[in-house]
Write an enzyme that holds these catalytic residues in place. Structure first.
Site, PDB file in Angstrom:
ATOM      1  N   HIS A  77       0.867  -1.188   0.000  1.00 35.11           N
ATOM      2  CA  HIS A  77       0.000   0.000   0.000  1.00 35.11           C
ATOM      3  C   HIS A  77       0.898   1.230   0.000  1.00 35.11           C
ATOM      4  O   HIS A  77       1.552   1.514   1.002  1.00 35.11           O
ATOM      5  CB  HIS A  77      -0.919  -0.006   1.221  1.00 35.11           C
TER       6      HIS A  77
ATOM      7  N   ASP B 173      -8.659  -5.103  -2.426  1.00 33.37           N
ATOM      8  CA  ASP B 173      -8.034  -5.329  -1.116  1.00 33.37           C
ATOM      9  C   ASP B 173      -8.345  -4.215  -0.125  1.00 33.37           C
ATOM     10  O   ASP B 173      -8.349  -3.039  -0.449  1.00 33.37           O
ATOM     11  CB  ASP B 173      -6.511  -5.468  -1.241  1.00 33.37           C
TER      12      ASP B 173
ATOM     13  N   ASP C 103       2.013  -6.830   2.644  1.00 32.97           N
ATOM     14  CA  ASP C 103       0.826  -6.062   3.027  1.00 32.97           C
ATOM     15  C   ASP C 103       1.252  -4.803   3.793  1.00 32.97           C
ATOM     16  O   ASP C 103       0.626  -4.423   4.783  1.00 32.97           O
ATOM     17  CB  ASP C 103      -0.145  -6.917   3.864  1.00 32.97           C
TER      18      ASP C 103
ATOM     19  N   PHE D 242      -6.605  -0.703  10.780  1.00 33.05           N
ATOM     20  CA  PHE D 242      -5.820  -1.935  10.677  1.00 33.05           C
ATOM     21  C   PHE D 242      -4.556  -1.662   9.864  1.00 33.05           C
ATOM     22  O   PHE D 242      -4.563  -0.846   8.954  1.00 33.05           O
ATOM     23  CB  PHE D 242      -6.621  -3.007   9.936  1.00 33.05           C
ATOM     24  N   GLY D 243      -3.479  -2.381  10.156  1.00 33.75           N
ATOM     25  CA  GLY D 243      -2.313  -2.325   9.269  1.00 33.75           C
ATOM     26  C   GLY D 243      -1.001  -2.154   9.996  1.00 33.75           C
ATOM     27  O   GLY D 243      -0.928  -1.528  11.051  1.00 33.75           O
TER      28      GLY D 243
HETATM   29 ZN   LIG Z   1      -6.261  -7.073   2.661  1.00 35.38          ZN
END
Ligand SMILES: [Zn+2]
Length: 422
Positions: free
Chosen positions: A59, A149, A302, A320-321
Site C-alpha cells: 500500500h 483489497d 501487506d 488496521f495495518g
Molecule cells: Zn487485505
C-alpha cells in the site's frame, strides 16, 4: 565498469546454491560474474548477494493519503527492505479503478526510479462492491491484476462476473477474504487472549467461509485467483484441497503472520492491529509449515503505513495495518532462518521468484546481461528496531523495541544504489 561487488557470497534462490564471487555492473546491467579487477570495487566479504525481493502486496498510499505515505517514502522504504519491485494495491484516493490513475502511478514510479512498481487495478468501481471497474482498459493501461483489497467482494454475482472477464483476458484476481458480518467490530483474533484482554475477537471463519465460497466460483469459472494474506488453519486446508483438485489458485502470507501471534498482543497496542488479525500460536505454526510445503506460495508484506495520530486512537478505533516492508526480510531471517525452520534459499524464492511468477513478470535474476537489481545483506548484524529505523512515513510496527538479526546493507536498482552506501 561502474562498480564491482567484490568477494560477496552470491545466493541463487532457484538452484539453491552459493558461491563466493565478484559481480561487475556496467550501464545498469550485470556485466560479469567471476573474478574481476577494477578500481571501482566494493568489498562485500561476508555479505550475501541475491536478486532483489518482489512484493506482490504493497500500500503506497499515493495518491490521496500522502500524510501516511508518498510514493517517494514508500519506495525508499521498499529499497531499505531489499525490494526491487512492488505491486501497488488500488485503495488510493482516487481509487485505481481507471487508466488515468494507473498511468499516474507508473509515471511517478519512473520519476522516482528506486523500484519497479506494478499497479493493481480495482475489481469494483471505487471499491464500492457495486459495479465492475473497466477491467479491459485497466489491463491496457498496465495493471497486472485486480483486487478490492481492504474489502471483500461481498456480492458473489459481481465476483463471478469479474472472474469471467479476468479468465477471458488471462488476468488474476487478488482477493481479500473476509465476511464482514462475522468480523464486525473485531480487533484481534478471537480466542483465549482476546477474552483475557476483553477485546472483541474476529473468528477464523470470517476468512475461511469466504475462501470456501469463492473456491466454488473458481470451480465454475476457471479464473486464476490469488488469496491475499491468509491467516488460519481452515484457510490453509481449503486451499490445499483446491490445489490438489487442480484449481488455478495461489495464496500469500505476511511476514507478521509467520513470525508473530496473538500472544504478542500483551497490551492495547494498535500497532499490532492488522487485518486479518495476528494468528493464534498453533495457526502460526501451521502457516509456517504450509509455506514450507508449498501450500502457501509466497510471502507478501501487506505494507500498510498509517500516521502515528491514527494509530494513537483507542484500539477499537485505530485503523488496521502494519508498516512492514522494511522489517519483512530481517524479521523472517531472525525468526525462521536462524533457528533452522526454513532455509534461506527457500525464503528468498518465496519473496522474489514466486511472487514474480504470480504477477506474470519475469523475475530478477543475477545473470550476465540482466538488470542489476541486487540486495546486499549482512547476516550477522544485530540491532534494535526503533522509529528511526523506518524510512516509511508509517512507524506503525509491533516490532519497535524488539531486536532483529540480519540487515539489508544496500539495495542496487538498475545498477544504482536505491538504499545504503557501499
Ligand atoms: Zn487485505
Amino acid at each position: 565498469m561502474d562498480i564491482v561487488l567484490k568477494n560477496g557470497i552470491l545466493l541463487d534462490p532457484i538452484l539453491k546454491n552459493k558461491k563466493r564471487t565478484d559481480i561487475a555492473i556496467k550501464n545498469g546491467l550485470i556485466h560479469s560474474i567471476g573474478k574481476t579487477n577494477s578500481t571501482q570495487e566494493v568489498d562485500c566479504s561476508g555479505y550475501f548477494l541475491f536478486p532483489s525481493l518482489f512484493d506482490l502486496h504493497t500500500h503506497l498510499r499515493e495518491p490521496g493519503f500522502e500524510t501516511s505515505e508518498t510514493m517517494e517514502t514508500g519506495l525508499a522504504a521498499a529499497a531499505h527492505g531489499g525490494y526491487g519491485t512492488v505491486c501497488a494495491m488500488p485503495n488510493s484516493l482516487p481509487v485505481n479503478d481507471s487508466p488515468v490513475i494507473t498511468k499516474y502511478i507508473k509515471y511517478r514510479a519512473k520519476e522516482i526510479d528506486k523500484c519497479n512498481v506494478y499497479p493493481i487495478g480495482a475489481i469494483s468501481e471505487g471499491l464500492s462492491g457495486k459495479s465492475l471497474s473497466d477491467m479491459y482498459s485497466l489491463k491496457d493501461a498496465g495493471v497486472i491484476a485486480y483486487s478490492d483489497d481492504g474489502f471483500p467482494v461481498e456480492n458473489a454475482l459481481l465476483l463471478k462476473k469479474a472472474m469471467k472477464i479476468a479468465k477471458s483476458i488471462d488476468m488474476p484476481l487478488f482477493l481479500h477474504e473476509e465476511d464482514k458480518n462475522l468480523s464486525e467490530n473485531g480487533v484481534m483474533r478471537a480466542g483465549e487472549i482476546a477474552l483475557r484482554l476483553g477485546l472483541t475477537g474476529i473468528p477464523s471463519s470470517a476468512e475461511s467461509s469466504m475462501i470456501a465460497r469463492d473456491l466454488e466460483i473458481v470451480r465454475e469459472t476457471g479464473a486464476r485467483v490469488h488469496f491475499c494474506h491468509i491467516s488460519c488453519a481452515r484457510s490453509i486446508q481449503l486451499i490445499r484441497e483446491a490445489k490438489k483438485a487442480g484449481l488455478p489458485v495461489s495464496c500469500e502470507v505476511t511476514p507478521n503472520h509467520l513470525a508473530l501471534s496473538d500472544e504478542d498482543i500483551r497490551r492495547y497496542d494498535a500497532n499490532a492491529k492488522v487485518n486479518p488479525p495476528l494468528p493464534s500460536k498453533s495457526d502460526r505454526e501451521l502457516l509456517v509449515a504450509a509455506l514450507a510445503d508449498g501450500t502457501i506460495d509466497l510471502v507478501a508484506t501487506d505494507h500498510a503505513p498509517h500516521t502515528a495520530d491514527m494509530k494513537a486512537a483507542a484500539i477499537e478505533e485505530a485503523p488496521f495495518g502494519i508498516s512492514g516492508i522494511e522489517t519483512a526480510l530481517p524479521l523472517l531471517y531472525t525468526k525462521l532462518v536462524k533457528p533452522g525452520i526454513i532455509d534461506f534459499y527457500e525464503l528468498l524464492y518465496r519473496m522474489s521468484i514466486a511472487p514474480a511468477e504470480i504477477a506474470g513478470i519475469e523475475p530478477d535474476l543475477i545473470k550476465k546481461g540482466k538488470p542489476a537489481n541486487i540486495t546486499v545483506f549482512d547476516p550477522t548484524e544485530k540491532y534494535a528496531i526503533t522509529e528511526e529505523f523506518f524510512m516509511s512515513k508509517g512507524k506503525n510496527s509491533p516490532l519497535i523495541g524488539k531486536s532483529l538479526e540480519g540487515a539489508v546493507k544496500a539495495t542496487i536498482f538498475k545498477g544504482k544504489l536505491s538504499y545504503g552506501n557501499l
